[in-house]
Enzyme design. Structure first.
Site, short mmCIF file in Angstrom:
data_model
loop_
_atom_site.label_atom_id
_atom_site.label_comp_id
_atom_site.label_asym_id
_atom_site.label_seq_id
_atom_site.Cartn_x
_atom_site.Cartn_y
_atom_site.Cartn_z
N CYS A 163 -11.70 -8.48 15.18
CA CYS A 163 -10.67 -8.60 14.13
C CYS A 163 -11.06 -7.83 12.87
O CYS A 163 -12.16 -7.97 12.37
CB CYS A 163 -10.45 -10.07 13.79
SG CYS A 163 -9.11 -10.32 12.61
N ARG A 216 0.82 -1.21 0.00
CA ARG A 216 0.00 0.00 0.00
C ARG A 216 0.85 1.25 0.00
O ARG A 216 0.56 2.21 -0.68
CB ARG A 216 -0.89 -0.03 1.24
CG ARG A 216 -1.58 1.26 1.55
CD ARG A 216 -2.78 1.03 2.40
NE ARG A 216 -3.64 0.02 1.84
CZ ARG A 216 -4.38 -0.84 2.56
NH1 ARG A 216 -4.37 -0.78 3.86
NH2 ARG A 216 -5.13 -1.72 1.95
N TYR A 217 1.88 1.25 0.79
CA TYR A 217 2.75 2.44 0.91
C TYR A 217 3.97 2.24 0.03
O TYR A 217 4.33 1.11 -0.31
CB TYR A 217 3.20 2.59 2.36
CG TYR A 217 2.09 2.85 3.35
CD1 TYR A 217 1.48 4.11 3.41
CD2 TYR A 217 1.65 1.86 4.22
CE1 TYR A 217 0.47 4.37 4.32
CE2 TYR A 217 0.64 2.12 5.15
CZ TYR A 217 0.06 3.38 5.19
OH TYR A 217 -0.92 3.62 6.10
N ASP A 219 -12.26 -0.46 12.52
CA ASP A 219 -12.51 -0.49 11.07
C ASP A 219 -13.96 -0.81 10.75
O ASP A 219 -14.70 -1.34 11.57
CB ASP A 219 -11.61 -1.54 10.42
CG ASP A 219 -10.16 -1.10 10.35
OD1 ASP A 219 -9.92 0.12 10.27
OD2 ASP A 219 -9.27 -1.97 10.38
N CYS A 267 -4.56 -17.64 14.39
CA CYS A 267 -4.23 -16.93 15.61
C CYS A 267 -4.51 -17.87 16.77
O CYS A 267 -5.30 -18.80 16.66
CB CYS A 267 -5.10 -15.69 15.75
SG CYS A 267 -4.56 -14.33 14.71
N ARG A 273 7.10 0.11 2.05
CA ARG A 273 6.94 -1.00 3.00
C ARG A 273 5.75 -1.87 2.61
O ARG A 273 4.80 -1.40 2.00
CB ARG A 273 6.79 -0.49 4.43
CG ARG A 273 5.67 0.52 4.65
CD ARG A 273 6.05 1.43 5.83
NE ARG A 273 4.97 2.31 6.25
CZ ARG A 273 4.69 3.47 5.68
NH1 ARG A 273 5.35 3.88 4.61
NH2 ARG A 273 3.72 4.22 6.15
N LYS A 281 -3.32 4.68 6.80
CA LYS A 281 -3.67 5.23 8.11
C LYS A 281 -3.61 6.75 8.11
O LYS A 281 -2.62 7.33 7.67
CB LYS A 281 -2.71 4.67 9.15
CG LYS A 281 -2.82 3.16 9.27
CD LYS A 281 -1.74 2.59 10.17
CE LYS A 281 -1.77 1.09 10.18
NZ LYS A 281 -1.20 0.50 8.93
N ASP A 297 -7.88 4.04 9.66
CA ASP A 297 -7.39 3.37 8.45
C ASP A 297 -8.44 3.63 7.37
O ASP A 297 -9.60 3.24 7.52
CB ASP A 297 -7.21 1.87 8.72
CG ASP A 297 -5.93 1.33 8.08
OD1 ASP A 297 -5.53 1.88 7.03
OD2 ASP A 297 -5.35 0.38 8.61
N CYS A 324 -9.84 -12.73 18.04
CA CYS A 324 -10.39 -11.48 18.56
C CYS A 324 -11.73 -11.22 17.89
O CYS A 324 -11.84 -11.27 16.67
CB CYS A 324 -9.46 -10.31 18.23
SG CYS A 324 -7.80 -10.50 18.86
N ARG A 364 -9.77 -8.44 10.08
CA ARG A 364 -9.80 -9.46 9.03
C ARG A 364 -10.79 -10.55 9.42
O ARG A 364 -10.55 -11.74 9.20
CB ARG A 364 -8.41 -10.03 8.78
CG ARG A 364 -7.44 -8.92 8.45
CD ARG A 364 -6.09 -9.36 7.95
NE ARG A 364 -5.28 -8.16 7.76
CZ ARG A 364 -4.18 -7.87 8.45
NH1 ARG A 364 -3.71 -8.73 9.34
NH2 ARG A 364 -3.54 -6.75 8.25
C1 LIG Z 1 -0.41 -0.46 8.80
C2 LIG Z 1 0.14 -0.90 7.55
C3 LIG Z 1 1.51 -0.75 7.28
C4 LIG Z 1 2.47 -0.13 8.26
O1 LIG Z 1 2.15 1.21 8.49
P1 LIG Z 1 3.02 2.08 9.47
O2 LIG Z 1 2.25 3.37 9.58
O3 LIG Z 1 4.35 2.22 8.85
O4 LIG Z 1 3.09 1.35 10.79
C5 LIG Z 1 1.98 -1.18 6.07
N1 LIG Z 1 1.16 -1.72 5.15
C6 LIG Z 1 -0.15 -1.84 5.36
C7 LIG Z 1 -1.01 -2.44 4.31
C8 LIG Z 1 -0.71 -1.46 6.58
O5 LIG Z 1 -2.01 -1.62 6.80
#
Ligand SMILES: *Cc1c(COP(=O)(O)O)cnc(C)c1O
Length: 434
Positions: free
Chosen positions: A141, A121-122, A302, A134, A125, A346, A339, A138, A143
């Site tokens: 959850c 997504r980002y 969520d 799990c 990362r 986020k 989110d 939860c 998911r």
């Molecule tokens: C939360 C999340 C992350 C990590 O986000 P940070 O703000 O860096 O902790 C990375 N990818 C996805 C899809 C996420 O939901």
């Protein structure tokens, strides 16, 4: 005390002559997880009316139950309906309600999935789902759609797809292992997985998201810590939602991880009737920092299906943040985030602290309600930035990284990009121009 009377009682009901050594064996805990209504009633002594039982069975058919004996032992039987552990672990008939605003996959994790197991997504990362299971399900959850569906640990071949994606995507510098719970994998699988990922040159840090310290603290064994220590820098995030969860066993698990040298963070979810209270949250964050865990995120619940009874207005989260900022240590304060539905990532949300602004003064308010002014510099030489660091008087020698690329609001602020506005694709006014 590590083995309470109540835990001894539950252990003995599960198996005659249970020993503390068994109770603290995480595999014993897993193989004796409470998965049915009858077992739950039998072990807790809590009973439900026949009518409620029928609805509960329907709920648990749709969203299965799984509670470790340890987590079950934290439920206060006499006030169970108000008990935060009960609410997070035992089904509620309200889970059968689905609102129009809810979705099975509200964060579009599957749409943003280039290969099985990865959500990208980002820019820098990825989220890597390395387990589908799990130790405790939860009830809140995000998911929830997946819980109990495909109860298995992925094979090495399946995990290889994610590893290959990361290997072939050089912008990924941070890999977040999630699931399910990554610590449901065996020690040897974890060792293998971390070794594969850490060998990828462009991966700078690995993170693990796990709820084991909360729901099955005995999973944090010396052997596990020994394996993890080989793969520094490794960050670990856990998920405490209520101070009652910070037991002596949980503290012991956290101490092992902190002593292992892993920076520890906590991600809480704001849940109605569980922790939607500034005093509970303050007590939680204080207990976390006492155990060397830094509160990282406080999530707005969520829009996943079946969670309506857990959701609070966003104002509740802002009220909680208002009660933390200034009132307690800066490092005890999480970032409150929403989110974005649809997969925008986020979004941090805060109370407003800037009241007004002129060309040389900012008017701010503090946590006490004091209104103050900040005088801005009369002379500040605007640095023109063409993202050519070689010719800048600041010292940043960027050899490998291409910093010329900017997106979003950062792009609007940049000196060299000509974009003056970001316009939605279906903007009628702009479409008319064509
Ligand atoms: C939360 C999340 C992350 C990590 O986000 P940070 O703000 O860096 O902790 C990375 N990818 C996805 C899809 C996420 O939901």
């Amino acid at each position: 005390m590590i083995f309470t009377k109540k835990q001894q009682l539950i252990a003995n009901q599960i198996e005659n002559e249970s020993q503390i050594s068994k109770w603290k064996d995480w595999k014993w805990q897993l193989s004796h997880s409470i998965r049915t209504l009858d077992k739950f009633e039998q072990l807790t002594g809590i009973t439900f009316e026949e009518e409620e039982k029928e609805q509960l069975r329907e709920t648990l058919d749709k969203f299965p139950l799984s509670i470790t004996p340890y987590y079950l032992s934290l439920i206060d039987k006499t006030h169970f309906r108000n008990d935060p552990v009960f609410k997070q672990s035992f089904g509620s008939v309200e889970e059968l309600i689905t609102l129009k605003s809810e979705h099975a996959d509200p964060l579009s994790e599957e749409k943003d999935s280039p290969v099985e197991g990865i959500t990208h997504r980002y820019p820098d990362r990825v989220l890597f789902h390395v387990s589908n299971i799990c130790s405790m399900y939860c009830r809140h959850c995000t998911r929830k759609r997946k819980v109990g569906d495909i109860d298995y640990v992925p094979s090495k071949a399946q995990l290889m797809k994610g590893i290959e994606y990361i290997r072939n995507t050089p912008q990924v510098r941070d890999v977040l292992l999630s699931g399910g719970d990554p610590f449901m994998l065996s020690d040897s699988k974890i060792d293998w997985l971390l070794s594969e990922i850490s060998q990828i040159k462009h991966v700078e840090v690995i993170r693990i998201g796990t709820r084991m310290p909360v729901v099955l603290p005995y999973r944090i064994t010396d052997d596990l810590v020994k394996i993890l220590k080989k793969y520094q820098p490794l960050w670990i995030n856990t998920h405490f939602n209520h101070p009652n969860e910070i037991t002596s066993s949980a503290k012991e698990a956290l101490a092992k991880l902190a002593d292992g040298g892993f920076p520890l963070g906590n991600q809480s979810v704001l849940l109605a009737d569980v922790n939607d209270c500034p005093r509970i949250m303050k007590s939680l964050v204080h207990k976390l920092v006492q155990n060397r865990v830094r509160p990282y995120y406080l999530y707005q619940c969520d829009l996943s299906e079946g969670l309506s009874h857990f959701r609070t207005p966003i104002g509740k989260g802002i009220e909680i943040m208002e009660s933390l900022v200034g009132h307690t240590s800066g490092f005890a304060r999480p970032t409150y985030v929403i989110d974005a539905p649809g997969g925008g990532g986020k979004i941090p949300v805060m109370p407003n602290y800037i009241i007004s602004w002129s060309t040389n003064k900012v008017v701010l308010r503090n946590y006490e309600g004091v209104i103050t002014t900040y005088q801005e510099p009369d002379a500040y030489e605007q640095k023109f930035c063409d993202r050519d660091c070689e010719n800048c008087n600041l010292d940043l020698k960027l050899n490998e990284i291409d910093e010329s690329y900017a997106i979003g609001i950062e792009k609007l602020l940049s000196d060299t990009n000509d974009t003056i506005s970001l316009i939605p694709e279906d903007n009628e006014r702009i479409l008319r121009r064509e």
